[in-house]
Design a protein around this motif. Structure first.
Motif: not given
Length: 777
Positions: A315-341
């Protein structure tokens, strides 16, 4: 030397006839055997048994030609059955086992792995209708990761369970639209995103490539988990009135393509899925490229929209329209940082933080420990069982030793803390030792999951979701060992305790000197029902909200994110708060603060809610009077009668098997005369009601003025829910937190998130907060 008689004919008293080589009185060599019922075998024999290559035919007309062993169909062979089906592949003791191909009588075809006569492992199934599935199987059904392509061009890739879509998935329609979300038992259940045809979305081709399918149904399978089969039943979901997508699609400024795609999402209720983060982040090939042939889209504004949706059992409870500008959908591969880890994690096992070695070591150690302690006769725990000398220590060299097997991990030292104590705790929790080992140490291994908090601990989940393994800091280990005798006594006295169940405490030390300490706990969300919301509640407001940008379907929300009040049966609520006070008193005695109540919600969509949503206009009672047809009113909203029913407990009608999430005895409810109760769920069945498990409630959502969004539709504000509760994070010592705050102030930096208070004051504030969350009905 063998005395073999060649080509001898022998007739047996029962009418059987053998013509061939003999060794003494039994067939041996080449020969033909004809049974009295007409069955015939011609081929190799060994000491009276069919062994080698041969051909057997039955009176029914079925024929097998291939390898035999000890009188069984065993090895490689082909079977043609009288119904027209044919199988060519591996056999084991008369059953299909291994890789094989089968043509079914109805023209379906399967090629892949078999086990005990059923499809299990990786395989491809093609229906005569033109539908095709590539993925993993278990017990003859789709179960795990897999891709299903329909003859009409629709494609689904995602998780399956018992032949139904269950979990995350990606569904693309033949018209180019797609839906990413989650399913439960074959229906949409949870949050998802719908992309109309022509809008930008994740490339399906790249999705396949990241999963090992290389953009083709003929791609080589890279997953070996088990999966199953599901019929292609396309059912129509209920029509939801005045949803955002309908308003936009009916607007004159919107084109027909967007309108048709929006309508399709309602009509195809079998769709399900959400892009798994483990697929979208592992490979840079998952990054979106709007110039790709799979991501072509119309530049018109009406096609640059997407719809964020939330379903409850279809059952559809709620729905929201969102502008698809493409920015929020990019998936970037993070680099491994030993110090951060190092700053984020409390362990670093080897170069690159290869936790794979840790999981192997952990499994080897637990298998050794449980196998060593289980045969010891059961006895009461003694004071010495908590002492240093009671701990088991063992060295696991890579090449193996007299006491340990060879392995593919690094050399390591293993320490098991208080093994007799945890052996008795497992028995107290009615946990079978064999089930415990199979769950953690089985071939399917463990899964690493991200930490929901800031502790830096690593979390692992057993393959069947029954157990959680958490790494500990040295300070947490000391708190745990100091608390363990009292914890053991508390569990003995209070079987309904909400405090986390602990099953083992261990340490791994590598030859390089690094140490990893970890504890095995029960997963309180190992339940029959899907958990739609998770909350970590401390009774604090400082920093107790979740970042909306990073929030996803599996996020654990916090105090300020909770917008509900929960109304429960009087007796159930009294039992809950009685146990919470007992548990808080215990933690107070151990000088512990900063613990949480982990709350899981399963929302229900009963039949009356579905029919309620089908109405053209919502039902409101502006005068807050009782509505018609037995409805009540809360805050001006007419509420249908509850869809969750408490009925008298019937042990033979519910699953009473213990598990990591089971807390103790069956609860009593005021509404049924103070009797033990089961929860009756429409369309699901009966569940045993226990403290913190399967507890029904009515959730009233409080909508604030600043939350009103003209582009979002709230279809219902009162829900039937099932609650799952447990107390976690109980290893934060008061004295330790006091030292941390003192050090932070002396260095002129911000103090820790929770202001240090006396354990007694923390417990009081914690309970007062929960009393507001669960008000008296």
């Amino acid at each position: 030397m063998e005395n073999i008689e060649r080509h001898r004919v022998k007739v047996f008293p029962n009418g059987d006839v053998y013509n061939g080589d003999n060794l003494g009185m039994v067939p041996h060599g080449k020969g033909k055997y004809t049974w009295s019922d007409g069955t015939t075998y011609e081929g190799d024999w060994e000491e009276g048994k069919m062994t080698g290559k041969g051909r057997i035919s039955w009176p029914s007309g079925s024929i097998y030609e291939g390898e035999f062993s000890g009188g069984y169909l065993h090895g490689q062979g082909a079977l043609k059955a009288t119904d027209g089906s044919a199988y060519d592949g591996a056999w084991r003791m008369n059953t299909k086992d291994g890789f094989g191909k089968k043509n079914y009588a109805n023209s379906d075809f399967y090629e892949g792995s078999w086990k005990k006569g059923l499809r299990q492992g990786s395989g491809k199934y093609m229906w005569s209708s033109g539908n095709a599935y590539i993925g993993t199987w278990k017990s003859g059904m789709m179960c795990g990761k897999g891709l299903l392509k329909w003859a009409n061009g629709d494609i689904f890739y995602g998780s399956w369970l018992d032949g139904l879509r269950d979990g995350s998935g990606f569904y693309r329609f033949s018209d180019g639209g797609c839906y990413c979300g989650t399913w439960s038992r074959g229906i949409k259940d949870g949050k998802g995103t719908f992309y109309p045809a022509g809008s930008k979305h994740v490339s399906l081709k790249k999705w396949f490539k990241s999963a090992g399918y290389h953009g083709s149904l003929r791609g080589e399978l890279s997953h070996s988990a088990s999966l199953g089969f599901e019929e292609n039943n396309k059912t129509s979901g209920p029509r939801i009135n005045r949803s955002v997508s309908e308003r936009i699609s009916s607007s004159k400024s919107r084109k027909s393509s967007s309108r048709n795609s929006s309508r399709a999402s309602f009509e195809r209720d079998f769709i399900l899925g959400d892009i798994p983060t483990d697929l979208s982040s592992k490979d840079s090939s998952c990054q979106l490229n709007s110039k790709s042939s799979d991501d072509q889209y119309d530049e018109q504004e009406e096609r640059d929209v997407v719809f964020e949706r939330e379903y409850m059992q279809g059952v559809l409870l709620r729905e929201r329209l969102r502008k698809n500008d493409g920015k929020s959908f990019k998936v970037k591969r993070s680099k491994y940082n030993p110090k951060k880890s190092k700053s984020r994690s409390c362990i670093t096992i080897s170069s690159g933080n290869q936790s794979h070695y840790f999981m192997l070591n952990l499994q080897l150690g637990i298998r050794y420990t449980v196998g060593k302690i289980t045969p010891i006769p059961a006895r009461e725990v003694r004071y010495t069982d908590f002492a240093e000398q009671a701990r088991i220590k063992m060295f696991f060299p890579k090449k193996g030793s007299q006491l340990t097997p060879p392995h593919y991990s690094l050399d390591f030292y293993w320490k098991d803390y208080c093994p007799m104590v945890f052996r008795n705790l497992r028995e107290m929790f009615k946990l079978n030792a064999a089930d415990y080992m199979m769950s953690i140490c089985g071939d399917d291994g463990l899964r690493e999951i991200s930490s929901p908090g800031k502790s830096g601990s690593l979390f692992y989940l057993s393959h069947d979701d029954r157990f959680v393994i958490k790494t500990l800091r040295k300070s947490e280990l000391k708190v745990f060992l100091r608390m363990l005798p009292s914890y053991y006594s508390h569990v003995q006295m209070h079987e309904n305790t909400l405090i986390t169940k602990f099953f083992g405490l261990h340490r791994i030390k590598l030859k390089c000197g690094r140490k990893v300490r970890f504890v095995v706990m029960g997963n309180m969300f190992y339940t029959e029902l899907r958990i739609h919301r998770r909350y970590d509640l401390k009774g604090s407001s400082y920093g107790r909200s979740t970042n909306k940008e990073t929030m996803n379907q599996n996020s654990t929300l916090k105090d300020l994110d909770l917008k509900y009040e929960f109304y429960m049966d009087r007796s159930l609520r009294d039992a809950l708060f009685e146990q919470i006070e007992l548990d808080c008193r215990f933690l107070e005695s151990q000088n512990i603060i900063d613990y949480s109540l982990l709350l899981g919600l399963h929302f229900r969509a009963p039949e009356h809610l579905k029919s309620f949503l089908e109405l053209h206009e919502p039902l409101y009672d502006a005068e807050n009077k009782p509505a018609a047809d037995g409805m009540t009113s809360i805050a001006g909203l007419s509420v249908p009668p509850t869809g969750l029913m408490l009925v008298t407990h019937e042990p033979g009608s519910v699953n009473t098997a213990p598990g990591p999430h089971i807390r103790g005895s069956t609860l009593r409810a005021y509404s049924v005369g103070d009797k033990e109760v089961d929860l009756l769920l429409p369309g699901t069945g009966r569940l045993r009601v226990q403290l913190g498990v399967n507890m029904p409630a009515l959730a009233n959502r409080k909508v604030e003025e600043n939350e009103v969004d003209s582009m979002e539709v709230e279809l219902f504000e009162v829900y039937d829910v099932v609650l799952y509760l447990g107390m976690i994070d109980i290893l934060q010592d008061y004295n330790l937190r006091k030292k941390i705050e003192h050090a932070s102030k002396s260095l002129l930096i911000d103090p820790v998130s929770i202001s240090v208070v006396e354990p007694k004051l923390y417990a009081r504030r914690f309970i007062e907060f929960l009393e507001k969350v669960f008000p008296v009905l």
